[in-house]
Design a protein around this motif. Structure first.
Motif: not given
Length: 115
Positions: A15-24, A78-88, A109-115
């Motif tokens: 599942l791509p990380f998406g713009e919201s997580l990438a922006g955070n 953000i554009g690049w990270l939003a398209e990435q996933s854990t797998a990529t 890790r990204l979710l923990a980083f942005t909390e």
């Protein structure tokens, strides 16, 4: 440090990380925070913002980023990270099999980083 996920678990999280997580993530990097482990030798993958304002992603050795991928603007990062996933991001095709899936950037890790 969290337990290391299995290669299979990393490969299945597509599942791509998406713009919201990438922006955070970008916002935290802009605050001067970085994501990455600091230890002797290979430290896995990390992200940071440098003194020139570029967003960086690359391998860390002894806590120092080596030959990072560089993003000149927030939008580009953000554009690049939003398209990435854990797998990529898991480096499942890394030339060195010892680095495949080891200390990589994951959604967790990204979710923990942005909390």
């Amino acid at each position: 440090m969290q337990p290391q996920p299995t290669i299979e678990a990393l490969a299945q999280d597509t599942l791509p990380f998406g713009e919201s997580l990438a922006g955070n993530v970008a916002a935290r990097l802009e605050e001067g925070c970085s994501i990455g482990y600091r230890r002797p030798g290979y430290c896995g993958m990390g992200m940071e913002k440098d003194d020139f304002g570029d967003f960086l992603y690359g391998e860390l050795y002894k806590g120092v980023m080596q030959r990072p991928r560089r993003f000149r603007t927030r939008e580009e990062f953000i554009g690049w990270l939003a398209e990435q996933s854990t797998a990529t991001m898991a480096q499942l095709d890394h030339e060195d099999p010892r680095k495949r899936g080891v200390l990589v950037i994951t959604r967790q890790r990204l979710l923990a980083f942005t909390e």
